[in-house]
Every structure is written in structure tokens, then in C-alpha cells.
Motif scaffolding. Structure first.
Motif, short mmCIF file in Angstrom:
data_model
loop_
_atom_site.label_atom_id
_atom_site.label_comp_id
_atom_site.label_asym_id
_atom_site.label_seq_id
_atom_site.Cartn_x
_atom_site.Cartn_y
_atom_site.Cartn_z
N GLY A 1 98.93 -23.03 13.48
CA GLY A 1 100.33 -22.97 13.03
C GLY A 1 101.28 -23.27 14.17
N SER B 1 103.92 -26.37 14.53
CA SER B 1 105.37 -26.24 14.70
C SER B 1 105.85 -26.93 15.98
N GLY C 1 106.38 -22.71 -6.08
CA GLY C 1 106.80 -23.65 -5.04
C GLY C 1 105.96 -23.56 -3.79
N ILE D 1 102.01 -23.16 -2.11
CA ILE D 1 100.59 -23.29 -2.43
C ILE D 1 99.68 -22.66 -1.37
N HIS D 2 100.26 -21.91 -0.43
CA HIS D 2 99.43 -21.25 0.58
C HIS D 2 98.66 -20.11 -0.10
N GLU D 3 97.34 -20.15 0.05
CA GLU D 3 96.56 -19.17 -0.72
C GLU D 3 95.68 -18.24 0.12
N GLY E 1 96.06 -16.10 2.77
CA GLY E 1 96.49 -14.72 3.00
C GLY E 1 96.51 -13.92 1.71
N SER F 1 103.31 -13.11 -2.49
CA SER F 1 103.07 -13.77 -1.21
C SER F 1 103.95 -15.01 -1.10
N THR G 1 109.92 -20.43 4.42
CA THR G 1 111.27 -19.84 4.39
C THR G 1 111.99 -20.28 3.10
N MET H 1 105.41 -5.28 -3.83
CA MET H 1 105.05 -5.35 -2.41
C MET H 1 105.10 -6.82 -1.98
N GLU I 1 102.11 -6.47 6.68
CA GLU I 1 101.97 -7.57 7.64
C GLU I 1 100.61 -8.25 7.50
CO1 HCB Z 1 101.58 -24.65 5.78
N1 HCB Z 1 103.11 -24.04 6.78
N2 HCB Z 1 102.69 -26.02 4.88
N3 HCB Z 1 99.92 -25.25 4.96
N4 HCB Z 1 100.64 -23.55 6.94
C1 HCB Z 1 102.93 -22.85 7.60
C2 HCB Z 1 103.13 -21.61 6.74
C3 HCB Z 1 104.07 -23.02 8.73
C4 HCB Z 1 104.58 -21.67 9.29
C5 HCB Z 1 103.56 -23.93 9.89
C6 HCB Z 1 104.57 -24.06 11.00
O1 HCB Z 1 105.51 -24.80 10.86
N5 HCB Z 1 104.39 -23.35 12.11
C7 HCB Z 1 105.12 -23.83 7.96
C8 HCB Z 1 106.23 -23.02 7.27
C9 HCB Z 1 107.53 -23.11 8.04
C10 HCB Z 1 108.65 -22.40 7.36
O2 HCB Z 1 108.83 -22.38 6.19
N6 HCB Z 1 109.47 -21.80 8.18
C11 HCB Z 1 104.27 -24.60 6.96
C12 HCB Z 1 104.72 -25.78 6.29
C13 HCB Z 1 106.04 -26.36 6.75
C14 HCB Z 1 103.97 -26.40 5.27
C15 HCB Z 1 104.34 -27.64 4.45
C16 HCB Z 1 105.80 -27.70 3.98
C17 HCB Z 1 103.96 -28.86 5.30
C18 HCB Z 1 104.33 -30.20 4.71
O3 HCB Z 1 103.95 -30.54 3.61
N7 HCB Z 1 105.10 -30.95 5.47
C19 HCB Z 1 103.37 -27.54 3.25
C20 HCB Z 1 103.98 -26.69 2.10
C21 HCB Z 1 103.20 -26.80 0.82
C22 HCB Z 1 103.69 -25.80 -0.21
O4 HCB Z 1 103.34 -24.65 -0.18
N8 HCB Z 1 104.55 -26.24 -1.12
C23 HCB Z 1 102.24 -26.76 3.87
C24 HCB Z 1 100.91 -26.90 3.47
C25 HCB Z 1 99.84 -26.21 4.03
C26 HCB Z 1 98.38 -26.50 3.66
C27 HCB Z 1 98.21 -26.80 2.19
C28 HCB Z 1 97.93 -27.69 4.46
C29 HCB Z 1 97.67 -25.23 4.22
C30 HCB Z 1 97.42 -24.13 3.15
C31 HCB Z 1 96.03 -24.28 2.55
C32 HCB Z 1 95.67 -23.11 1.66
O5 HCB Z 1 96.19 -22.03 1.71
N9 HCB Z 1 94.69 -23.40 0.83
C33 HCB Z 1 98.69 -24.70 5.22
C34 HCB Z 1 98.38 -23.76 6.24
C35 HCB Z 1 96.93 -23.41 6.40
C36 HCB Z 1 99.37 -23.19 7.08
C37 HCB Z 1 99.18 -22.23 8.29
C38 HCB Z 1 98.65 -23.04 9.46
C39 HCB Z 1 98.28 -21.05 8.09
C40 HCB Z 1 98.60 -20.16 6.87
C41 HCB Z 1 97.46 -19.17 6.71
O6 HCB Z 1 96.57 -19.36 5.90
N10 HCB Z 1 97.47 -18.09 7.54
C42 HCB Z 1 100.66 -21.74 8.50
C43 HCB Z 1 101.00 -21.26 9.92
C44 HCB Z 1 101.22 -19.77 9.98
O7 HCB Z 1 101.28 -19.06 9.00
N11 HCB Z 1 101.39 -19.27 11.16
C45 HCB Z 1 101.45 -22.97 8.07
C46 HCB Z 1 96.40 -17.09 7.56
C47 HCB Z 1 96.68 -15.99 6.55
C48 HCB Z 1 95.55 -14.97 6.59
O8 HCB Z 1 97.89 -15.35 6.92
O9 HCB Z 1 100.33 -14.88 6.69
O10 HCB Z 1 99.10 -16.20 4.89
P1 HCB Z 1 99.13 -15.14 5.91
O11 HCB Z 1 98.72 -13.80 5.12
C49 HCB Z 1 98.62 -12.51 5.71
C50 HCB Z 1 99.95 -11.73 5.75
O12 HCB Z 1 101.08 -12.54 5.74
C51 HCB Z 1 99.85 -10.74 4.61
O13 HCB Z 1 98.46 -10.45 4.57
C52 HCB Z 1 97.74 -11.67 4.78
C53 HCB Z 1 96.38 -11.37 5.31
O14 HCB Z 1 96.39 -10.88 6.63
N12 HCB Z 1 100.28 -11.15 3.28
C54 HCB Z 1 100.65 -10.24 2.33
C55 HCB Z 1 100.32 -12.36 2.72
N13 HCB Z 1 100.72 -12.29 1.45
C56 HCB Z 1 100.93 -11.01 1.16
C57 HCB Z 1 101.36 -10.40 -0.01
C58 HCB Z 1 101.53 -9.04 -0.01
O15 HCB Z 1 101.94 -8.44 -1.13
C59 HCB Z 1 101.26 -8.27 1.14
C60 HCB Z 1 100.83 -8.87 2.31
#
Ligand code: HCB
Length: 219
Positions: free
Chosen positions: A51, A55, A102, A104-106, A108, A150, A154, A179, A200
């Protein structure tokens, strides 16, 4: 041995090598490394680095996709191990969880669902890109008392607010606790939008869900 393999797992995520990640996860399990440590100290640091690199403009979308593939394969392998570590004593409650419309992150969301169900919750995972109406229909159908929302973007975290409002309009807000979670989400945001809980990570989500259903058992 544990530290070394965990570092290799992290590197395999950063390098985007799904086969290697799965293989190393198998090796770690065979070497009796705690599945929670594989997740927290091997896989998740890798995703954080990916991630960060994205960025900073060093990584691009294909890097995210391949890292997510690696992460998904490894977490699917860990899922039964994580479940079997927890002894389910009684049904803790019913939770509906999904990634908001909107978004598709799955990964977490799925981890949270796994940990909740490993801790005795009946979990209905609605998947990703879930509209408010679907949450509402499922609450009505199941009588769930907790809804987990989830959001990783932003631009989609604001949908959490809309769903809370939709639950209120549907007359369900007094029946369910909401939650919220996801990378951009914070306790402050949760308070601002009138959510009942925030977590978190997946272990925190279990603790929070237990609190919300009025139980005190730790995850
Ligand atoms: Co995505 N993406 N992504 N992405 N992506 C992020 C989220 C960014 C932060 C990357 C960055 O810029 N540093 C960024 C968002 C920036 C922002 O909005 N400020 C981003 C972006 C920009 C995008 C696209 C827009 C990119 C593009 O197309 N140009 C696009 C959006 C698509 C869409 O959703 N409409 C996109 C696409 C993708 C994929 C598809 C390539 C892929 C997801 C694949 C999938 O899930 N099958 C992806 C990924 C993998 C990421 C990063 C690298 C990792 C996310 C992840 O899985 N983390 C992420 C970078 C990051 O998050 N640091 C990046 C690991 C899990 C375990 O953590 O935080 O999801 P988590 O969940 C935790 C926690 O939050 C909590 O518990 C979980 C377990 O510990 N939690 C909950 C989560 N949900 C909860 C609900 C509850 O009730 C309670 C707790």
C-alpha cells in the motif's frame, strides 16, 4: 525459524508471488508457527508495504492485484486453522458484514468475518460493493443485532454514514449496533457518523462485537 519464515512471507507479498506465499504459509504451519502470527507478522506487514509503495508511485494497480491474490490464497489456507483455535462455547450473536457500495476491497472484511465466526458469531457475509438496501433486507431477514461496515477508500467511507441513516429511516436503528472499519476509518470518524463501534483489526472487531452484544469475553 519463525522470524525468518515470517520475513520471507512478507517479502513474497511485496514481490507479488502468490505461489510462494502459499508455499511459505504451508511451511510455517508445518513448523507450528501460530496462524495469528503468520497473519499479523508475515502477511499484513507485506500488504502495508505494498500500500505504501502504491501511494508513493513505486507500485501500480497490477502490483496491488497480485499482492491481493497472494494474500487471499494464504488467508484462505489459514482460515480453518484460525477457526479451530477458538472453542465456540455458545452463539455470541448474529452479525451482518459487507464492504460498502462502490468499494471492492474484500480481504479485511473477510478476515473480520472469519474471526467473528471463529469466536461464536453467526456471520452473514454479504460480500463487496453492497448497497444499503441489501444490509437492511438481511437485518430484517435474520434479526441480526450487529452490522459490520467495511470501507477502504476515502470516497466510500462516507457510504458508512449513508447506511447508518438508511437503517434509521427503515426503523431498524434501535435494533442493530453498527461497527465500522477499514484503513481510512478511525474512532473519531465512527463517532462523527454515529456508529456504535469501531475496530482497527479483526481481533479488535471480535472484542468490539462482543461488547456491542453485551458480552465481555475477550477474543
Ligand atoms: Co486498493 N487502495 N484500490 N486495491 N488497496 C488502497 C486501499 C489504498 C490505501 C492504496 C494507497 O493509495 N496507499 C488506496 C485508497 C486511497 C484512499 O482512498 N485514500 C487504494 C486505491 C486508490 C484503490 C483503487 C481506487 C485503485 C485504482 O483503481 N486506481 C481501486 C479501488 C477499487 C474499488 O474498490 N472501487 C483499488 C483496488 C484494489 C485491488 C482490487 C487491486 C485490491 C483489493 C483486492 C481484494 O480485496 N480482493 C487492492 C488492495 C489490495 C489495496 C491495499 C494494498 C491493501 C488492502 C488490504 O487488503 N489490506 C490497500 C493499501 C492499504 O490498505 N494500506 C490499497 C489488508 C487488510 C487485512 O486490511 O484495512 O482491509 P484492511 O482490514 C482490516 C481493518 O481495517 C479492519 O479489520 C481488518 C482486518 O485486520 N476492518 C474492519 C476492515 N473492515 C472492517 C469492518 C469492521 O466492521 C471492523 C473492522
Amino acid at each position: 525459524m519463525a522470524n525468518e519464515i515470517l520475513k520471507k512471507i512478507t517479502t513474497s507479498i511485496v514481490d507479488g508471488e502468490p505461489d510462494l506465499t502459499l508455499d511459505l504459509t504451508e511451511q510455517a504451519l508445518a513448523g507450528r508457527v501460530d496462524p495469528m502470527a503468520i497473519l499479523d507478522d508475515g502477511l499484513l506487514p507485506g500488504m502495508r508495504i505494498v500500500g505504501q509503495k502504491f501511494s508513493e508511485g513505486e507500485y501500480f494497480l497490477p502490483n496491488l492485484i497480485v499482492a491481493a491474490m497472494a494474500m487471499k490464497r494464504a488467508t484462505a489456507r489459514l482460515e480453518p486453522e484460525l477457526r479451530s483455535r477458538h472453542q465456540v462455547v455458545k452463539a455470541a450473536g448474529t452479525v451482518i458484514i459487507g464492504t460498502v457500495q462502490g468499494d471492492i476491497h474484500e480481504i479485511g472484511k473477510t478476515l473480520v468475518a472469519t474471526m467473528l465466526s471463529a469466536n461464536g458469531f453467526a456471520v452473514h457475509d454479504l460480500g463487496v460493493d453492497v448497497p444499503a438496501e441489501q444490509f437492511i433486507a438481511k437485518v430484517k431477514e435474520t434479526g441480526a443485532t450487529v452490522v459490520g461496515l467495511s470501507a477502504l477508500l476515502t470516497t466510500t467511507m462516507t457510504v458508512q454514514r449513508s447506511i447508518i441513516e438508511a437503517l434509521r429511516i427503515a426503523g431498524l436503528r434501535d435494533r442493530v449496533k453498527v461497527m465500522v472499519g477499514g484503513a481510512p476509518v478511525s474512532r473519531q470518524w465512527a463517532d462523527e457518523i454515529g456508529a456504535d463501534g469501531y475496530a482497527e483489526d479483526a481481533v479488535g472487531a471480535v472484542r468490539e462485537a462482543l461488547r456491542l452484544v453485551g458480552q465481555t469475553t475477550a477474543a
